[in-house]
Design a protein around this motif. Structure first.
Motif, PDB file in Angstrom:
ATOM      1  N   ASP A   1       0.829  -1.213   0.000  1.00  0.00           N
ATOM      2  CA  ASP A   1       0.000   0.000   0.000  1.00  0.00           C
ATOM      3  C   ASP A   1       0.860   1.259   0.000  1.00  0.00           C
ATOM      4  OD1 ASP A   1      -2.483  -1.204  -0.118  1.00  0.00           O
ATOM      5  OD2 ASP A   1      -2.681  -1.367   2.058  1.00  0.00           O
ATOM      6  N   VAL A   2       1.889   1.271   0.853  1.00  0.00           N
ATOM      7  CA  VAL A   2       2.712   2.484   1.016  1.00  0.00           C
ATOM      8  C   VAL A   2       4.184   2.112   1.076  1.00  0.00           C
ATOM      9  CG1 VAL A   2       3.169   4.523   2.433  1.00  0.00           C
ATOM     10  CG2 VAL A   2       0.842   3.595   2.324  1.00  0.00           C
ATOM     11  N   VAL A   3       4.993   2.853   0.341  1.00  0.00           N
ATOM     12  CA  VAL A   3       6.448   2.785   0.487  1.00  0.00           C
ATOM     13  C   VAL A   3       6.910   4.062   1.173  1.00  0.00           C
ATOM     14  CG1 VAL A   3       8.668   2.819  -0.697  1.00  0.00           C
ATOM     15  CG2 VAL A   3       6.870   1.287  -1.488  1.00  0.00           C
ATOM     16  N   VAL A   4       7.631   3.920   2.262  1.00  0.00           N
ATOM     17  CA  VAL A   4       8.273   5.044   2.946  1.00  0.00           C
ATOM     18  C   VAL A   4       9.746   5.015   2.556  1.00  0.00           C
ATOM     19  CG1 VAL A   4       8.829   6.117   5.160  1.00  0.00           C
ATOM     20  CG2 VAL A   4       6.655   4.886   4.882  1.00  0.00           C
ATOM     21  N   ILE A   5      10.242   6.121   2.028  1.00  0.00           N
ATOM     22  CA  ILE A   5      11.642   6.191   1.611  1.00  0.00           C
ATOM     23  C   ILE A   5      12.423   6.951   2.672  1.00  0.00           C
ATOM     24  CG2 ILE A   5      13.235   6.873  -0.205  1.00  0.00           C
ATOM     25  CD1 ILE A   5      10.871   6.887  -2.140  1.00  0.00           C
ATOM     26  N   GLY A   6      13.281   6.243   3.379  1.00  0.00           N
ATOM     27  CA  GLY A   6      14.060   6.839   4.458  1.00  0.00           C
ATOM     28  C   GLY A   6      13.680   6.241   5.799  1.00  0.00           C
ATOM     29  N   GLY A   7      14.671   5.730   6.530  1.00  0.00           N
ATOM     30  CA  GLY A   7      14.395   5.088   7.812  1.00  0.00           C
ATOM     31  C   GLY A   7      14.950   5.841   9.002  1.00  0.00           C
ATOM     32  N   GLY A   8      15.141   7.160   8.859  1.00  0.00           N
ATOM     33  CA  GLY A   8      15.521   7.983  10.003  1.00  0.00           C
ATOM     34  C   GLY A   8      14.291   8.343  10.821  1.00  0.00           C
ATOM     35  N   GLN A   9      14.391   9.425  11.596  1.00  0.00           N
ATOM     36  CA  GLN A   9      13.310   9.758  12.527  1.00  0.00           C
ATOM     37  C   GLN A   9      11.977  10.005  11.829  1.00  0.00           C
ATOM     38  OE1 GLN A   9      15.689  12.932  14.071  1.00  0.00           O
ATOM     39  NE2 GLN A   9      14.405  14.543  13.182  1.00  0.00           N
ATOM     40  N   ALA A  10      11.982  10.679  10.664  1.00  0.00           N
ATOM     41  CA  ALA A  10      10.737  10.955   9.961  1.00  0.00           C
ATOM     42  C   ALA A  10      10.122   9.672   9.404  1.00  0.00           C
ATOM     43  CB  ALA A  10      10.973  11.966   8.846  1.00  0.00           C
ATOM     44  N   GLY A  11      10.958   8.809   8.836  1.00  0.00           N
ATOM     45  CA  GLY A  11      10.452   7.551   8.306  1.00  0.00           C
ATOM     46  C   GLY A  11       9.880   6.661   9.384  1.00  0.00           C
ATOM     47  N   LEU A  12      10.527   6.633  10.562  1.00  0.00           N
ATOM     48  CA  LEU A  12      10.021   5.821  11.665  1.00  0.00           C
ATOM     49  C   LEU A  12       8.706   6.369  12.205  1.00  0.00           C
ATOM     50  CD1 LEU A  12      13.274   4.970  13.668  1.00  0.00           C
ATOM     51  CD2 LEU A  12      12.179   3.702  11.803  1.00  0.00           C
ATOM     52  N   ALA A  13       8.599   7.712  12.295  1.00  0.00           N
ATOM     53  CA  ALA A  13       7.341   8.312  12.751  1.00  0.00           C
ATOM     54  C   ALA A  13       6.207   7.982  11.784  1.00  0.00           C
ATOM     55  CB  ALA A  13       7.500   9.823  12.889  1.00  0.00           C
ATOM     56  N   ALA A  14       6.498   8.017  10.483  1.00  0.00           N
ATOM     57  CA  ALA A  14       5.485   7.644   9.490  1.00  0.00           C
ATOM     58  C   ALA A  14       5.095   6.188   9.671  1.00  0.00           C
ATOM     59  CB  ALA A  14       6.025   7.887   8.080  1.00  0.00           C
TER      60      ALA A  14
ATOM     61  N   LEU B   1       7.884  14.403   4.291  1.00  0.00           N
ATOM     62  CA  LEU B   1       7.887  14.463   5.744  1.00  0.00           C
ATOM     63  C   LEU B   1       9.295  14.711   6.271  1.00  0.00           C
ATOM     64  CD1 LEU B   1       5.957  14.012   8.160  1.00  0.00           C
ATOM     65  CD2 LEU B   1       6.599  11.601   8.096  1.00  0.00           C
ATOM     66  N   GLY B   2       9.410  15.747   7.145  1.00  0.00           N
ATOM     67  CA  GLY B   2      10.636  15.934   7.897  1.00  0.00           C
ATOM     68  C   GLY B   2      11.658  16.868   7.302  1.00  0.00           C
ATOM     69  N   TYR B   3      11.287  17.679   6.319  1.00  0.00           N
ATOM     70  CA  TYR B   3      12.264  18.539   5.661  1.00  0.00           C
ATOM     71  C   TYR B   3      12.353  19.937   6.273  1.00  0.00           C
ATOM     72  CZ  TYR B   3      12.165  14.930   2.095  1.00  0.00           C
ATOM     73  OH  TYR B   3      12.243  13.733   1.437  1.00  0.00           O
ATOM     74  N   GLY B   4      11.372  20.342   7.035  1.00  0.00           N
ATOM     75  CA  GLY B   4      11.341  21.704   7.565  1.00  0.00           C
ATOM     76  C   GLY B   4       9.916  22.191   7.626  1.00  0.00           C
TER      77      GLY B   4
ATOM     78  N   THR C   1      12.573  18.013  13.281  1.00  0.00           N
ATOM     79  CA  THR C   1      13.037  17.702  14.631  1.00  0.00           C
ATOM     80  C   THR C   1      12.361  16.443  15.152  1.00  0.00           C
ATOM     81  OG1 THR C   1      11.315  18.987  15.764  1.00  0.00           O
ATOM     82  CG2 THR C   1      13.304  20.173  15.074  1.00  0.00           C
ATOM     83  N   LEU C   2      12.967  15.826  16.143  1.00  0.00           N
ATOM     84  CA  LEU C   2      12.391  14.628  16.742  1.00  0.00           C
ATOM     85  C   LEU C   2      10.995  14.892  17.301  1.00  0.00           C
ATOM     86  CD1 LEU C   2      15.642  13.430  18.476  1.00  0.00           C
ATOM     87  CD2 LEU C   2      14.245  11.942  17.041  1.00  0.00           C
ATOM     88  N   ILE C   3      10.871  15.959  18.071  1.00  0.00           N
ATOM     89  CA  ILE C   3       9.587  16.232  18.713  1.00  0.00           C
ATOM     90  C   ILE C   3       8.548  16.753  17.721  1.00  0.00           C
ATOM     91  CG2 ILE C   3      10.126  18.610  19.386  1.00  0.00           C
ATOM     92  CD1 ILE C   3       8.609  18.096  21.986  1.00  0.00           C
ATOM     93  N   GLY C   4       9.008  17.380  16.649  1.00  0.00           N
ATOM     94  CA  GLY C   4       8.076  18.015  15.734  1.00  0.00           C
ATOM     95  C   GLY C   4       7.545  17.133  14.632  1.00  0.00           C
ATOM     96  N   VAL C   5       8.184  15.998  14.364  1.00  0.00           N
ATOM     97  CA  VAL C   5       7.793  15.206  13.206  1.00  0.00           C
ATOM     98  C   VAL C   5       6.545  14.357  13.452  1.00  0.00           C
ATOM     99  CG1 VAL C   5       9.177  13.122  13.672  1.00  0.00           C
ATOM    100  CG2 VAL C   5       8.765  13.852  11.307  1.00  0.00           C
ATOM    101  N   GLY C   6       6.192  14.145  14.708  1.00  0.00           N
ATOM    102  CA  GLY C   6       5.072  13.256  15.007  1.00  0.00           C
ATOM    103  C   GLY C   6       3.740  13.723  14.452  1.00  0.00           C
ATOM    104  N   ARG C   7       3.428  15.016  14.620  1.00  0.00           N
ATOM    105  CA  ARG C   7       2.133  15.521  14.167  1.00  0.00           C
ATOM    106  C   ARG C   7       1.977  15.438  12.651  1.00  0.00           C
ATOM    107  NH1 ARG C   7      -1.579  18.938  16.631  1.00  0.00           N
ATOM    108  NH2 ARG C   7      -0.055  19.462  18.254  1.00  0.00           N
ATOM    109  N   PRO C   8       2.931  15.956  11.849  1.00  0.00           N
ATOM    110  CA  PRO C   8       2.770  15.813  10.408  1.00  0.00           C
ATOM    111  C   PRO C   8       2.798  14.362   9.943  1.00  0.00           C
ATOM    112  CG  PRO C   8       4.871  16.848  10.937  1.00  0.00           C
ATOM    113  CD  PRO C   8       4.085  16.826  12.182  1.00  0.00           C
ATOM    114  N   ALA C   9       3.516  13.481  10.646  1.00  0.00           N
ATOM    115  CA  ALA C   9       3.489  12.059  10.296  1.00  0.00           C
ATOM    116  C   ALA C   9       2.097  11.483  10.508  1.00  0.00           C
ATOM    117  CB  ALA C   9       4.517  11.298  11.128  1.00  0.00           C
ATOM    118  N   ARG C  10       1.475  11.862  11.593  1.00  0.00           N
ATOM    119  CA  ARG C  10       0.098  11.423  11.853  1.00  0.00           C
ATOM    120  C   ARG C  10      -0.854  11.944  10.782  1.00  0.00           C
ATOM    121  NH1 ARG C  10      -2.851  14.580  16.403  1.00  0.00           N
ATOM    122  NH2 ARG C  10      -2.821  16.023  14.625  1.00  0.00           N
ATOM    123  N   ASP C  11      -0.709  13.221  10.432  1.00  0.00           N
ATOM    124  CA  ASP C  11      -1.596  13.814   9.418  1.00  0.00           C
ATOM    125  C   ASP C  11      -1.405  13.127   8.067  1.00  0.00           C
ATOM    126  OD1 ASP C  11      -2.428  15.533  11.390  1.00  0.00           O
ATOM    127  OD2 ASP C  11      -1.238  17.246  10.675  1.00  0.00           O
ATOM    128  N   ALA C  12      -0.149  12.838   7.717  1.00  0.00           N
ATOM    129  CA  ALA C  12       0.121  12.159   6.447  1.00  0.00           C
ATOM    130  C   ALA C  12      -0.512  10.776   6.423  1.00  0.00           C
ATOM    131  CB  ALA C  12       1.628  12.066   6.214  1.00  0.00           C
TER     132      ALA C  12
END
Length: 353
Positions: A6-19, A320-323, A332-343
């Protein structure tokens, strides 16, 4: 071989993990493709003395608080890497490592993700590639003439490699200030140059306060109120303890930017030359968006126009996670959660029942 999900996430850093966390919570089948050989994203490649801007409790991804690092108010990069590795394992996120994505293409109702490990057909893609792999160095006159060493933030590790050398650090942001402080504390012959006088945030402001400011700004804009400016309106440098100590000791006196490089050093506006052995460019990054070239989505500034996290001209792609352009404080670590949820929620609506 082409696989489907269904979904491919490209990148396994903090943003990819939050997604991945939010996609998993919604029961959406997905895979996370990460070019790194080990967990931790860009944090595993930073300089030795790097510290977070915020205490551990205010530097967490969704669902799991970052544990306190014993003896440290502001955790170091190694602690962050350990936290991200534990996070990935705890939530059994489907990360495939050592996979380099070459391109993303439209394929009927799907997007086709091409990689050196084969292709995936996906109904949606989340780009979480970050910026660390695209360091930016400005086109300063004479840069190719300089016979000394030039390196970017991504290549700096510790003052030990500059013992007995004369070093110029270029950049008035957090990386420039932290690396300059690191060298200054070690007694390196340092010249710190910035485009404008350094702007320190108040000493009691850390990453949590910056996140709160970014969130308040987002709410104000959504409510139609006047834009009071982003985090940059408060200043450019968070005065973490090593930076504060170097500043207060008079070790961080910035000079205006030099006019050019020569074969032996830097030339100032008045024509005088200072001989140096190395220049460290702490001059920022650009988003790593090369895999999306075939989609032809990038604007004149090199960004992909987004509505929230969704690409404005390709509803199957989220960034996700560019600024701030992909969510307030989303890099940021603390900031990526909300946009990851919205995505994840938008993707769920796109996929349907």
């Amino acid at each position: 071989m082409t696989r489907s999900t269904d979904v491919v996430v490209i990148g396994g850093g903090q943003a990819g993990l939050a997604a991945g966390y939010h996609l998993r919570r919604l029961g959406i089948e997905h895979v996370i493709l990460d070019a790194q050989a080990a967990p931790g994203g860009a944090w595993q490649h930073t300089w030795d003395s790097l510290r977070l801007f915020s205490p551990a409790a205010c530097s967490s991804l969704p669902g799991r608080l970052m544990p306190i690092q014993p003896g440290e108010t502001y955790p170091d990069a190694r602690h962050v890497v350990e936290y991200l590795a534990d996070y990935e394992e705890r939530y059994e996120l489907p990360v495939q490592r050592g996979v380099w994505v070459d391109g993303v293409h439209r394929d009927g109702t799907h997007l086709r993700v091409e990689s050196d490990a084969g292709d995936w057909r996906a109904r949606a893609v989340v780009s979480a590639t970050g910026t660390w792999t695209r360091p930016f160095i400005p086109a300063v006159p004479g840069r190719r003439e300089f016979a000394g060493r030039q390196l970017h933030t991504v290549q700096y590790k510790s003052p030990a490699e500059f013992a007995g050398q004369r070093v110029v650090v270029v950049g008035g942001g957090n990386s420039g200030a932290q690396i300059a402080a690191d060298l200054a504390h070690a007694g390196i012959d340092l010249t710190w140059v910035t485009q404008r006088p350094p702007r320190y945030l108040a000493d009691d402001i850390d990453g949590r306060a910056l996140f709160d400011h970014a969130t308040a700004r987002r709410r104000a804009l959504h409510a139609g109120r006047t834009d009071t400016g982003g985090v940059a309106s408060l200043g450019d440098i968070v005065a973490v303890p090593p930076v504060r100590a170097a500043r207060d000791a008079g070790l961080l006196t910035a000079k205006p930017m030099f006019s050019r490089l020569t074969s032996v050093g830097v030339q100032w506006a008045d024509g005088t030359v200072t001989e140096v052995d190395a220049v460290i460019w702490c001059t920022g990054f650009r988003p790593a968006l090369a895999p999306f070239a075939a989609l032809r989505l990038r604007g004149s500034r090199g960004h992909i126009t987004t509505v929230g996290t969704r690409a404005a001209d390709e509803p199957r792609l989220h960034l996700l996670g560019y600024g701030d352009w992909t969510g307030p404080a989303s890099a940021t670590l603390i900031g990526v959660g909300r946009p990851a949820r919205d995505a994840a929620r938008e993707i769920s609506a796109l996929l349907g029942p």
